[in-house]
Write a protein that holds these residues in place. Structure first.
Motif, PDB file in Angstrom:
ATOM      1  N   ARG A   1       0.833  -1.213   0.000  1.00 50.50           N
ATOM      2  CA  ARG A   1       0.000   0.000   0.000  1.00 50.50           C
ATOM      3  C   ARG A   1       0.865   1.259   0.000  1.00 50.50           C
ATOM      4  N   GLU A   2       1.923   1.272   0.787  1.00 50.36           N
ATOM      5  CA  GLU A   2       2.768   2.461   0.857  1.00 50.36           C
ATOM      6  C   GLU A   2       3.527   2.702  -0.436  1.00 50.36           C
ATOM      7  N   SER A   3       3.717   1.655  -1.227  1.00 51.51           N
ATOM      8  CA  SER A   3       4.381   1.831  -2.522  1.00 51.51           C
ATOM      9  C   SER A   3       3.485   2.569  -3.516  1.00 51.51           C
ATOM     10  N   GLN A   4       2.192   2.659  -3.219  1.00 52.66           N
ATOM     11  CA  GLN A   4       1.224   3.307  -4.110  1.00 52.66           C
ATOM     12  C   GLN A   4       0.965   4.761  -3.730  1.00 52.66           C
ATOM     13  N   CYS A   5       1.595   5.249  -2.663  1.00 54.07           N
ATOM     14  CA  CYS A   5       1.235   6.545  -2.067  1.00 54.07           C
ATOM     15  C   CYS A   5       2.467   7.411  -1.865  1.00 54.07           C
ATOM     16  N   PRO A   6       2.246   8.705  -1.594  1.00 55.31           N
ATOM     17  CA  PRO A   6       3.365   9.552  -1.161  1.00 55.31           C
ATOM     18  C   PRO A   6       3.996   8.970   0.098  1.00 55.31           C
ATOM     19  N   VAL A   7       5.272   9.232   0.282  1.00 51.84           N
ATOM     20  CA  VAL A   7       5.985   8.679   1.436  1.00 51.84           C
ATOM     21  C   VAL A   7       5.384   9.219   2.725  1.00 51.84           C
ATOM     22  N   LEU A   8       5.053   8.321   3.642  1.00 52.47           N
ATOM     23  CA  LEU A   8       4.537   8.730   4.948  1.00 52.47           C
ATOM     24  C   LEU A   8       5.675   9.273   5.800  1.00 52.47           C
ATOM     25  N   ASN A   9       5.396  10.330   6.573  1.00 49.37           N
ATOM     26  CA  ASN A   9       6.411  10.760   7.525  1.00 49.37           C
ATOM     27  C   ASN A   9       6.508   9.725   8.647  1.00 49.37           C
ATOM     28  N   SER A  10       7.546   9.839   9.465  1.00 47.75           N
ATOM     29  CA  SER A  10       7.805   8.799  10.466  1.00 47.75           C
ATOM     30  C   SER A  10       6.665   8.688  11.476  1.00 47.75           C
ATOM     31  N   LEU A  11       6.043   9.813  11.811  1.00 46.10           N
ATOM     32  CA  LEU A  11       4.949   9.777  12.779  1.00 46.10           C
ATOM     33  C   LEU A  11       3.756   9.018  12.233  1.00 46.10           C
ATOM     34  N   HIS A  12       3.308   9.352  11.026  1.00 44.70           N
ATOM     35  CA  HIS A  12       2.135   8.686  10.472  1.00 44.70           C
ATOM     36  C   HIS A  12       2.434   7.234  10.099  1.00 44.70           C
ATOM     37  N   ALA A  13       3.679   6.927   9.755  1.00 40.27           N
ATOM     38  CA  ALA A  13       4.047   5.528   9.525  1.00 40.27           C
ATOM     39  C   ALA A  13       3.905   4.725  10.813  1.00 40.27           C
ATOM     40  N   GLU A  14       4.282   5.346  11.932  1.00 34.45           N
ATOM     41  CA  GLU A  14       4.143   4.675  13.232  1.00 34.45           C
ATOM     42  C   GLU A  14       2.675   4.514  13.603  1.00 34.45           C
TER      43      GLU A  14
END
Length: 257
Positions: free
Chosen positions: A152-165
């Motif tokens: 899913r993350e490969s299909q989207c803008p890079v998440l910042n570290s906070l939202h990735a967590e």
């Protein structure tokens, strides 16, 4: 906490405390978060989803899901800080993009060019695609979640570290709440249970918390997902992220109505 704060959210839409599922009604508001929407649909939160405060949310998370006091306080006070609003708020306020809500949801479309608010309703196609990550077709494990997050993350803008967590923590809690041991002695969530929770925003019939879901347990599971994601990303660089399901593979799941 006042008696009003502790008793009001535990009554369902019909004014009793049976916590039977009642879907969203006209005038009710909901969020992109299935966990909180489910609590509202079962009357642990006010059914209209409005006039929420920290004490109301903490009580609902503890009563409805059995979260520990530290975990409930972290989620609620951290969420309110990210939301950046003062006073009471509604579930719909949680759809404000890039506050608590984030891109690369496993079951919601991204905000993309929309204004301040992201989509609230889950995508039935995305829910089924997510559940199809289950390797055995019966339960979804931490490994399945990690693989789904990488894709899913490969299909989207890079998440910042906070939202990735945040994204990893969401599923770490779900695995902790609903996880059961499968035939291979792996912990996973039965797909029908997860489908009900994600797509219908309801608790499985008769489900009650069987343990206290703690902060440390949630952190450990989130770290496990992060570690598995790192492994799958390396495999992806070598062309191995996507897994073909074996011949005859079938999801043991009811269709989304």
């Amino acid at each position: 906490m006042s008696s009003t704060a502790t008793t009001s959210p535990t009554q369902n839409h019909n004014g009793d405390s049976s916590h039977e599922w009642v879907p969203k009604q006209p005038g009710d508001v909901r969020s992109p978060c299935p966990a909180l929407n489910t609590l509202a649909n079962h009357g642990y939160l006010p059914h209209d989803g409005k006039q929420l405060t920290a004490p109301i949310l903490i009580h609902a998370l503890q009563e409805g899901y059995g979260l520990s006091t530290p975990l409930a306080h972290l989620l609620v006070h951290g969420g309110i800080f990210l939301l950046g609003q003062t006073g009471a708020f509604g579930l719909n306020d949680l759809a404000r993009h890039n506050r608590i809500e984030h891109d690369a949801s496993l079951v919601h479309d991204d905000a993309k060019g929309r204004d301040e608010y992201a989509p609230i309703s889950p995508s039935s196609t995305m829910v089924m695609n997510f559940l199809a990550q289950a390797e055995d077709g019966r339960v979804l494990t931490a490994e399945d979640v990690a693989r789904a997050r990488v894709e899913r993350e490969s299909q989207c803008p890079v998440l910042n570290s906070l939202h990735a967590e945040v994204a990893r923590g969401e599923m770490a809690i779900a695995l902790g709440l609903f996880g059961q041991e499968n035939a291979d002695h792996q912990e996973g969530v039965p797909l029908d249970m997860l489908r009900q929770w994600l797509a219908e925003e309801r608790l499985p019939e008769g489900w009650k918390p069987t343990h206290t879901q703690g902060l440390l347990q949630t952190i450990r599971t989130a770290r496990e997902i992060r570690s598995l994601m790192a492994t799958f990303k390396k495999e992806g660089a070598a062309g191995g992220v996507h897994r073909d399901q074996p011949e005859g593979f079938k999801l043991e799941i009811s269709p989304i109505s």
